[in-house]
Design a protein around this motif. Structure first.
Motif, PDB file in Angstrom:
ATOM      1  N   THR A  11      -4.908   3.035  -7.521  1.00 25.72           N
ATOM      2  CA  THR A  11      -5.328   1.723  -7.041  1.00 25.72           C
ATOM      3  C   THR A  11      -6.846   1.623  -6.930  1.00 25.72           C
ATOM      4  O   THR A  11      -7.417   0.545  -7.113  1.00 25.72           O
ATOM      5  CB  THR A  11      -4.690   1.425  -5.678  1.00 25.72           C
ATOM      6  N   PHE A  21      -8.953   0.523   0.244  1.00 24.72           N
ATOM      7  CA  PHE A  21      -7.886  -0.456   0.038  1.00 24.72           C
ATOM      8  C   PHE A  21      -6.728  -0.195   0.997  1.00 24.72           C
ATOM      9  O   PHE A  21      -6.123  -1.135   1.523  1.00 24.72           O
ATOM     10  CB  PHE A  21      -7.395  -0.391  -1.409  1.00 24.72           C
ATOM     11  N   GLY A  22      -6.417   1.062   1.224  1.00 24.54           N
ATOM     12  CA  GLY A  22      -5.349   1.397   2.150  1.00 24.54           C
ATOM     13  C   GLY A  22      -5.657   0.966   3.571  1.00 24.54           C
ATOM     14  O   GLY A  22      -4.775   0.458   4.277  1.00 24.54           O
ATOM     15  N   LYS A  36      -7.654  -1.533   4.461  1.00 22.62           N
ATOM     16  CA  LYS A  36      -7.572  -2.991   4.514  1.00 22.62           C
ATOM     17  C   LYS A  36      -6.116  -3.458   4.502  1.00 22.62           C
ATOM     18  O   LYS A  36      -5.749  -4.391   5.225  1.00 22.62           O
ATOM     19  CB  LYS A  36      -8.337  -3.588   3.328  1.00 22.62           C
ATOM     20  N   GLU A  37      -5.299  -2.823   3.689  1.00 30.15           N
ATOM     21  CA  GLU A  37      -3.886  -3.192   3.642  1.00 30.15           C
ATOM     22  C   GLU A  37      -3.206  -2.890   4.974  1.00 30.15           C
ATOM     23  O   GLU A  37      -2.337  -3.649   5.428  1.00 30.15           O
ATOM     24  CB  GLU A  37      -3.199  -2.429   2.510  1.00 30.15           C
ATOM     25  N   HIS A  38      -3.589  -1.802   5.608  1.00 28.13           N
ATOM     26  CA  HIS A  38      -3.016  -1.467   6.912  1.00 28.13           C
ATOM     27  C   HIS A  38      -3.351  -2.545   7.936  1.00 28.13           C
ATOM     28  O   HIS A  38      -2.476  -2.997   8.689  1.00 28.13           O
ATOM     29  CB  HIS A  38      -3.538  -0.105   7.371  1.00 28.13           C
ATOM     30  N   LEU A  46       2.617 -11.805   1.141  1.00 29.09           N
ATOM     31  CA  LEU A  46       1.327 -11.868   0.464  1.00 29.09           C
ATOM     32  C   LEU A  46       0.744 -13.270   0.556  1.00 29.09           C
ATOM     33  O   LEU A  46       1.481 -14.244   0.517  1.00 29.09           O
ATOM     34  CB  LEU A  46       1.515 -11.456  -1.008  1.00 29.09           C
ATOM     35  N   ARG A  59       4.772   0.612   0.014  1.00 28.17           N
ATOM     36  CA  ARG A  59       3.988  -0.338  -0.781  1.00 28.17           C
ATOM     37  C   ARG A  59       2.970   0.388  -1.658  1.00 28.17           C
ATOM     38  O   ARG A  59       2.723  -0.003  -2.801  1.00 28.17           O
ATOM     39  CB  ARG A  59       3.262  -1.320   0.146  1.00 28.17           C
ATOM     40  N   PRO A 109       6.672  -4.996  -1.648  1.00 21.85           N
ATOM     41  CA  PRO A 109       5.741  -6.070  -2.029  1.00 21.85           C
ATOM     42  C   PRO A 109       6.416  -7.435  -2.061  1.00 21.85           C
ATOM     43  O   PRO A 109       5.764  -8.457  -1.833  1.00 21.85           O
ATOM     44  CB  PRO A 109       5.287  -5.646  -3.430  1.00 21.85           C
ATOM     45  N   LEU A 138       3.714   0.898   4.703  1.00 19.97           N
ATOM     46  CA  LEU A 138       2.484   0.983   3.927  1.00 19.97           C
ATOM     47  C   LEU A 138       2.595   2.046   2.839  1.00 19.97           C
ATOM     48  O   LEU A 138       2.114   1.858   1.714  1.00 19.97           O
ATOM     49  CB  LEU A 138       1.311   1.282   4.853  1.00 19.97           C
ATOM     50  N   ARG A 172      -4.089  -5.632   7.359  1.00 25.48           N
ATOM     51  CA  ARG A 172      -3.401  -6.870   6.991  1.00 25.48           C
ATOM     52  C   ARG A 172      -1.935  -6.828   7.400  1.00 25.48           C
ATOM     53  O   ARG A 172      -1.389  -7.809   7.910  1.00 25.48           O
ATOM     54  CB  ARG A 172      -3.520  -7.095   5.482  1.00 25.48           C
ATOM     55  N   LEU A 173      -1.292  -5.690   7.207  1.00 27.27           N
ATOM     56  CA  LEU A 173       0.114  -5.575   7.580  1.00 27.27           C
ATOM     57  C   LEU A 173       0.306  -5.582   9.088  1.00 27.27           C
ATOM     58  O   LEU A 173       1.322  -6.057   9.591  1.00 27.27           O
ATOM     59  CB  LEU A 173       0.710  -4.301   6.974  1.00 27.27           C
TER      60      LEU A 173
END
Length: 362
Positions: free
Chosen positions: A249, A281-282, A284-286, A362, A43, A320, A40, A288-289
């Motif tokens: 971001t 955003f971080g 949510k990205e965490h 993605l 990215r 990415p 993370l 998702r990953l």
């Protein structure tokens, strides 16, 4: 131009600063215990570099930056791509150093691009210093050595004199630099703001640090450096102990009219909102990953013990996008073997091309 922060409307800023701090700390604590934290963070470095150029009015494709960082460019790199890669390397450099380093004299000198000149000067000065010749038996061989030492000493003196004459900085090109731009003076005033901001809450202080950098226009050609130093400020103050926040971001989602408003209060509120959005955003990205990693693990849970699929999964989560050449180099296999592993994980092809393809989750 002086930048004062003693008259800030704290009543309007404390609540947004507290919300941003809460979100940043939540993300930081989650990364401290997460198995995908390295991926993370990697990215986030790419995303922040691209977003930082976007804030300055330049566009760089994520695909080009990833391939350029891997030294596998599909085309000749542009100036914007080179600058994005510089931001990416600077983020990594700051994250790898102690928290106080970005604000030290050596750190700022290196981040501003002067470290190479200092190191070169030290190397030349050390090289020209030759030891004094010592007494030796009077024979033909020792006489040759003494003559050679004397030649080295004379050569060193010539080099030293030439270096002393050229040590003064070259005159700046007026077409590239503003001759009245005193960057050292602006930097000194900005450092005064940084030191004085310690009386404020860390997140609010980081917003003031960034606004001061932009208002004072400290760097003539590196406005992006202020955003990285503001993120490094949170690391130094302990708000973000386990990651370097990716401010840009979140700032992308804030309208430009607010980020560059005449009112300092409006600008600070915009920065604080950007900080909160970047942390959201971080998070949510965490999440998702985490889901993506669980899906990848189901595909190789019954594989052999020496399978390369787990390594490929970790590599894909840290970029990415990846290409067959990148996977082949990372796993030390052939491109054809990399393509077989990519198909085994059922990664998504992101480019739609028949050649120079890239895959990701993605």
């Amino acid at each position: 131009m002086r930048y004062t922060f003693h008259t800030l409307p704290l009543a309007e800023l404390v609540v947004p600063a507290s919300k941003a701090a809460e979100t940043i700390v939540r993300l930081d604590e989650r990364l401290a215990r997460s198995a995908i934290a390295p991926g993370l963070k990697a990215r986030g470095d790419y995303a922040d570099a691209v977003a930082s150029l976007w804030l300055d009015g330049e566009l760089v494709h994520m695909e080009d930056l990833v391939f350029h960082d891997a030294r596998m460019d599909l085309r000749s790199p542009t100036h914007e791509l080179t600058l994005a890669h510089l931001i990416l390397r600077t983020r990594r450099d700051i994250a790898a150093q102690p928290p106080d380093w970005p604000f030290s004299e050596a750190g700022l000198r290196r981040l501003r691009g002067r470290q190479g000149q200092i190191e070169e000067a030290t190397r030349v000065e050390t090289a020209v210093q030759q030891p004094e010749p010592t007494a030796a038996p009077d024979d033909a061989f020792e006489a040759e050595l003494r003559a050679f030492d004397a030649l080295l000493e004379r050569t060193g003196k010539v080099v030293q004199e030439a270096w002393s004459e050229t040590r003064s900085p070259l005159p700046k090109d007026p077409l590239v630099y503003d001759l009245d731009w005193n960057e050292d003076e602006r930097l000194s005033e900005w450092l005064d703001v940084v030191n004085g901001c310690r009386v404020l809450p860390p997140v609010l202080a980081a917003a003031v640090v960034l606004d001061a950098w932009q208002t004072l226009s400290v760097s003539e050609h590196s406005p992006w450096l202020g955003r990285l130093l503001a993120a490094a400020y949170l690391v130094r103050e302990g708000t973000a102990r386990h990651h370097l926040p990716a401010f840009c971001t979140g700032l992308k989602a804030v309208p430009r009219e607010r980020r560059h408003a005449r009112s300092r209060t409006v600008r600070l509120l915009a920065i604080l909102e950007g900080l909160q959005l970047s942390a959201e955003f971080g998070l949510k990205e965490h999440d998702r990953l985490i889901l993506a990693r669980a899906g990848l693990e189901r595909r190789f849970e019954s594989s052999r013990e020496n399978s390369r699929l787990p390594q490929l999964a970790d590599f894909v989560l840290s970029r990415p996008m990846v290409s067959t050449r990148m996977v082949a180099r990372e796993l030390s296999i052939t491109p054809q073997g990399a393509l077989i592993l990519i198909k085994a994980l059922n990664l998504r092809e992101l480019t739609g091309r028949g050649r120079f393809r890239a895959w990701g989750i993605l």
